[in-house]
Design an enzyme around this catalytic site. Structure first.
Site, PDB file in Angstrom:
ATOM      1  N   ASP A  99       0.872  -1.282   0.051  1.00 58.35           N
ATOM      2  CA  ASP A  99      -0.173  -0.020   0.013  1.00 58.35           C
ATOM      3  C   ASP A  99       0.771   1.390  -0.117  1.00 58.35           C
ATOM      4  OD1 ASP A  99       0.573  -1.101   2.367  1.00 58.35           O
ATOM      5  OD2 ASP A  99      -0.423   0.539   3.553  1.00 58.35           O
ATOM      6  N   ASP A 132       8.360   4.664  -1.136  1.00 59.20           N
ATOM      7  CA  ASP A 132       7.748   4.265  -0.031  1.00 59.20           C
ATOM      8  C   ASP A 132       6.582   3.357  -0.456  1.00 59.20           C
ATOM      9  OD1 ASP A 132       6.824   3.332   2.404  1.00 59.20           O
ATOM     10  OD2 ASP A 132       6.292   5.446   2.922  1.00 59.20           O
ATOM     11  N   GLU A 166       0.293  -1.460   5.757  1.00 61.82           N
ATOM     12  CA  GLU A 166       1.263  -0.726   6.497  1.00 61.82           C
ATOM     13  C   GLU A 166       0.972   0.661   6.970  1.00 61.82           C
ATOM     14  OE1 GLU A 166       5.175   1.041   7.668  1.00 61.82           O
ATOM     15  OE2 GLU A 166       3.675   1.521   5.933  1.00 61.82           O
TER      16      GLU A 166
HETATM   17 ZN   LIG Z   1       6.485   2.535   4.097  1.00 62.83          ZN
END
Ligand SMILES: [Zn+2]
Length: 203
Positions: A99, A132, A166
Protein backbone atom coordinates in the site's frame (compact mmCIF):
# COMPACT_ATOMS: atom_id res chain seq x y z
CA UNK A 1 20.00 -5.64 21.46
CA UNK A 2 23.05 -5.71 19.21
CA UNK A 3 23.04 -2.86 16.74
CA UNK A 4 25.27 -1.63 13.98
CA UNK A 5 24.92 0.91 11.24
CA UNK A 6 25.87 0.70 7.60
CA UNK A 7 27.31 3.48 5.50
CA UNK A 8 24.39 4.20 3.17
CA UNK A 9 26.79 4.56 0.25
CA UNK A 10 27.78 0.90 0.70
CA UNK A 11 24.43 0.09 -0.91
CA UNK A 12 25.71 1.44 -4.21
CA UNK A 13 29.17 -0.15 -4.07
CA UNK A 14 28.24 -3.18 -6.14
CA UNK A 15 26.01 -1.70 -8.81
CA UNK A 16 28.51 -2.59 -11.53
CA UNK A 17 28.72 -6.23 -10.43
CA UNK A 18 25.65 -7.14 -12.48
CA UNK A 19 26.24 -5.83 -16.01
CA UNK A 20 23.50 -8.01 -17.46
CA UNK A 21 20.88 -6.74 -15.02
CA UNK A 22 17.83 -5.57 -16.96
CA UNK A 23 17.80 -2.12 -15.38
CA UNK A 24 15.46 -0.57 -17.97
CA UNK A 25 13.03 -3.46 -17.51
CA UNK A 26 13.21 -3.10 -13.74
CA UNK A 27 12.42 0.61 -14.01
CA UNK A 28 9.49 -0.10 -16.32
CA UNK A 29 8.11 -2.71 -13.92
CA UNK A 30 8.47 -0.31 -10.99
CA UNK A 31 6.61 2.35 -12.96
CA UNK A 32 3.77 -0.10 -13.64
CA UNK A 33 3.65 -0.96 -9.93
CA UNK A 34 3.37 2.74 -9.07
CA UNK A 35 0.44 3.02 -11.48
CA UNK A 36 -1.50 0.57 -9.27
CA UNK A 37 -3.37 2.83 -6.81
CA UNK A 38 -2.91 0.57 -3.82
CA UNK A 39 -4.42 2.85 -1.21
CA UNK A 40 -5.65 1.01 1.86
CA UNK A 41 -8.29 2.60 4.05
CA UNK A 42 -10.45 0.05 5.87
CA UNK A 43 -11.24 -3.60 5.09
CA UNK A 44 -14.76 -2.56 4.04
CA UNK A 45 -13.96 0.56 2.02
CA UNK A 46 -10.71 -0.34 0.32
CA UNK A 47 -10.86 -0.87 -3.43
CA UNK A 48 -8.83 -4.05 -3.79
CA UNK A 49 -8.78 -4.07 -7.58
CA UNK A 50 -5.45 -2.14 -7.70
CA UNK A 51 -4.02 -4.70 -5.27
CA UNK A 52 -5.21 -7.45 -7.62
CA UNK A 53 -3.53 -5.62 -10.52
CA UNK A 54 -0.28 -5.37 -8.55
CA UNK A 55 -0.44 -9.08 -7.78
CA UNK A 56 -0.99 -9.84 -11.46
CA UNK A 57 1.99 -7.63 -12.33
CA UNK A 58 4.13 -9.68 -9.94
CA UNK A 59 2.86 -12.97 -11.35
CA UNK A 60 3.66 -11.98 -14.93
CA UNK A 61 6.91 -10.09 -14.29
CA UNK A 62 8.89 -12.58 -12.25
CA UNK A 63 8.72 -15.99 -13.93
CA UNK A 64 11.62 -17.52 -12.02
CA UNK A 65 10.15 -16.51 -8.67
CA UNK A 66 6.77 -17.90 -9.65
CA UNK A 67 8.25 -21.15 -10.97
CA UNK A 68 10.47 -21.81 -7.96
CA UNK A 69 8.15 -20.48 -5.28
CA UNK A 70 4.68 -20.95 -3.89
CA UNK A 71 2.55 -17.82 -3.80
CA UNK A 72 -0.17 -17.62 -1.18
CA UNK A 73 -2.57 -14.94 -0.12
CA UNK A 74 -3.08 -14.45 3.60
CA UNK A 75 -6.07 -12.12 3.44
CA UNK A 76 -4.73 -9.55 0.98
CA UNK A 77 -1.13 -10.01 2.12
CA UNK A 78 1.21 -11.91 -0.17
CA UNK A 79 3.53 -14.66 0.98
CA UNK A 80 5.90 -16.30 -1.47
CA UNK A 81 8.01 -19.20 -0.21
CA UNK A 82 11.02 -20.42 -2.18
CA UNK A 83 12.52 -23.57 -0.72
CA UNK A 84 16.29 -23.72 -0.39
CA UNK A 85 18.40 -26.68 -1.44
CA UNK A 86 19.59 -27.19 2.17
CA UNK A 87 16.53 -27.69 4.39
CA UNK A 88 18.66 -27.55 7.53
CA UNK A 89 19.26 -23.83 6.98
CA UNK A 90 16.76 -21.32 8.34
CA UNK A 91 15.21 -19.14 5.67
CA UNK A 92 15.79 -15.47 4.89
CA UNK A 93 12.83 -13.12 4.56
CA UNK A 94 12.46 -10.04 2.39
CA UNK A 95 9.55 -7.73 3.22
CA UNK A 96 7.82 -4.62 1.97
CA UNK A 97 4.27 -3.33 1.87
CA UNK A 98 1.92 -3.07 -1.09
CA UNK A 99 0.00 0.00 0.00
CA UNK A 100 0.82 3.67 -0.38
CA UNK A 101 -0.56 6.75 1.32
CA UNK A 102 -3.16 8.75 -0.63
CA UNK A 103 -2.51 12.14 -2.16
CA UNK A 104 -3.66 14.86 0.23
CA UNK A 105 -6.87 16.27 -1.30
CA UNK A 106 -6.25 19.68 -2.83
CA UNK A 107 -2.55 19.08 -3.45
CA UNK A 108 -2.91 17.20 -6.75
CA UNK A 109 -1.80 20.21 -8.78
CA UNK A 110 1.43 20.43 -6.79
CA UNK A 111 2.63 17.15 -8.26
CA UNK A 112 5.06 17.65 -11.12
CA UNK A 113 3.92 14.34 -12.55
CA UNK A 114 0.78 12.44 -11.62
CA UNK A 115 1.10 10.51 -8.38
CA UNK A 116 -0.07 7.32 -10.07
CA UNK A 117 1.18 7.99 -13.57
CA UNK A 118 4.38 5.99 -13.18
CA UNK A 119 6.27 8.64 -15.12
CA UNK A 120 9.90 7.91 -15.93
CA UNK A 121 12.43 10.40 -17.23
CA UNK A 122 16.16 9.98 -17.74
CA UNK A 123 16.86 10.51 -14.06
CA UNK A 124 13.92 9.50 -11.88
CA UNK A 125 10.92 7.26 -11.52
CA UNK A 126 8.16 9.60 -10.33
CA UNK A 127 5.11 8.80 -8.27
CA UNK A 128 3.57 7.72 -4.99
CA UNK A 129 5.41 4.69 -3.71
CA UNK A 130 8.62 5.32 -5.65
CA UNK A 131 10.40 5.58 -2.29
CA UNK A 132 7.75 4.18 0.08
CA UNK A 133 7.96 1.49 -0.84
CA UNK A 134 7.37 -0.08 -4.18
CA UNK A 135 11.06 0.41 -4.95
CA UNK A 136 11.79 -2.15 -2.24
CA UNK A 137 8.82 -4.37 -3.09
CA UNK A 138 9.73 -4.70 -6.75
CA UNK A 139 13.47 -4.51 -6.06
CA UNK A 140 13.29 -7.59 -3.85
CA UNK A 141 11.40 -9.47 -6.54
CA UNK A 142 13.91 -8.28 -9.17
CA UNK A 143 16.81 -9.47 -7.00
CA UNK A 144 15.35 -12.90 -6.28
CA UNK A 145 14.30 -13.40 -9.89
CA UNK A 146 17.84 -12.49 -10.99
CA UNK A 147 19.32 -14.85 -8.41
CA UNK A 148 17.16 -17.76 -9.53
CA UNK A 149 17.76 -17.05 -13.23
CA UNK A 150 21.54 -16.87 -12.89
CA UNK A 151 22.38 -19.16 -10.01
CA UNK A 152 19.44 -21.50 -9.59
CA UNK A 153 17.93 -22.43 -6.29
CA UNK A 154 19.70 -20.86 -3.29
CA UNK A 155 20.91 -23.03 -0.42
CA UNK A 156 18.85 -21.04 2.08
CA UNK A 157 15.11 -20.74 1.53
CA UNK A 158 13.65 -17.31 0.89
CA UNK A 159 10.32 -15.84 1.91
CA UNK A 160 8.92 -12.72 0.30
CA UNK A 161 6.21 -11.18 2.50
CA UNK A 162 4.17 -8.15 1.49
CA UNK A 163 1.45 -6.75 3.73
CA UNK A 164 -1.33 -4.62 2.33
CA UNK A 165 -2.02 -2.05 5.05
CA UNK A 166 1.25 -0.89 6.57
CA UNK A 167 0.33 2.79 6.27
CA UNK A 168 -2.83 2.25 8.31
CA UNK A 169 -2.81 -0.68 10.72
CA UNK A 170 -0.20 -3.29 9.66
CA UNK A 171 -2.71 -6.03 10.38
CA UNK A 172 -1.55 -7.76 7.19
CA UNK A 173 2.02 -8.11 8.44
CA UNK A 174 0.71 -9.25 11.81
CA UNK A 175 -1.40 -11.93 10.12
CA UNK A 176 1.61 -13.03 8.07
CA UNK A 177 3.74 -13.30 11.20
CA UNK A 178 1.04 -15.30 12.99
CA UNK A 179 0.66 -17.67 10.08
CA UNK A 180 4.41 -18.23 9.87
CA UNK A 181 4.59 -18.80 13.62
CA UNK A 182 1.74 -21.30 13.34
CA UNK A 183 3.74 -23.20 10.75
CA UNK A 184 6.84 -23.18 12.95
CA UNK A 185 8.90 -21.20 10.44
CA UNK A 186 12.06 -19.69 11.88
CA UNK A 187 14.21 -17.19 10.04
CA UNK A 188 17.95 -16.59 9.95
CA UNK A 189 17.40 -12.95 9.10
CA UNK A 190 14.82 -10.53 7.80
CA UNK A 191 14.97 -7.37 5.71
CA UNK A 192 12.21 -4.78 5.96
CA UNK A 193 11.66 -1.08 5.45
CA UNK A 194 13.43 1.19 7.87
CA UNK A 195 16.66 2.94 8.50
CA UNK A 196 20.04 1.46 7.68
CA UNK A 197 20.22 0.02 11.16
CA UNK A 198 20.89 -3.67 11.69
CA UNK A 199 19.81 -5.30 14.89
CA UNK A 200 19.83 -8.79 16.24
CA UNK A 201 16.22 -9.92 16.43
CA UNK A 202 17.15 -12.84 18.66
CA UNK A 203 18.74 -10.68 21.35
ZN1 LIG B 1 6.57 2.39 4.09
Amino acid sequence: MATGTIDVFDHYAHEDDYPDLDADGAVARLARAIACRTIYTTPEETDFSPFDALLELMRTSYPHVMAAGTLELVGHSILIGIPGSDPTLEAAQLMAHQDVVPVVPGTESLWEHGAFEGFVDDEYVWGRGALDIKDMLMGELEAVDYLLAHHGRPRRGIYLAFGEDEEVTSRGATRLASEMERRGIRLAWLLDEGTTTMFDGAA
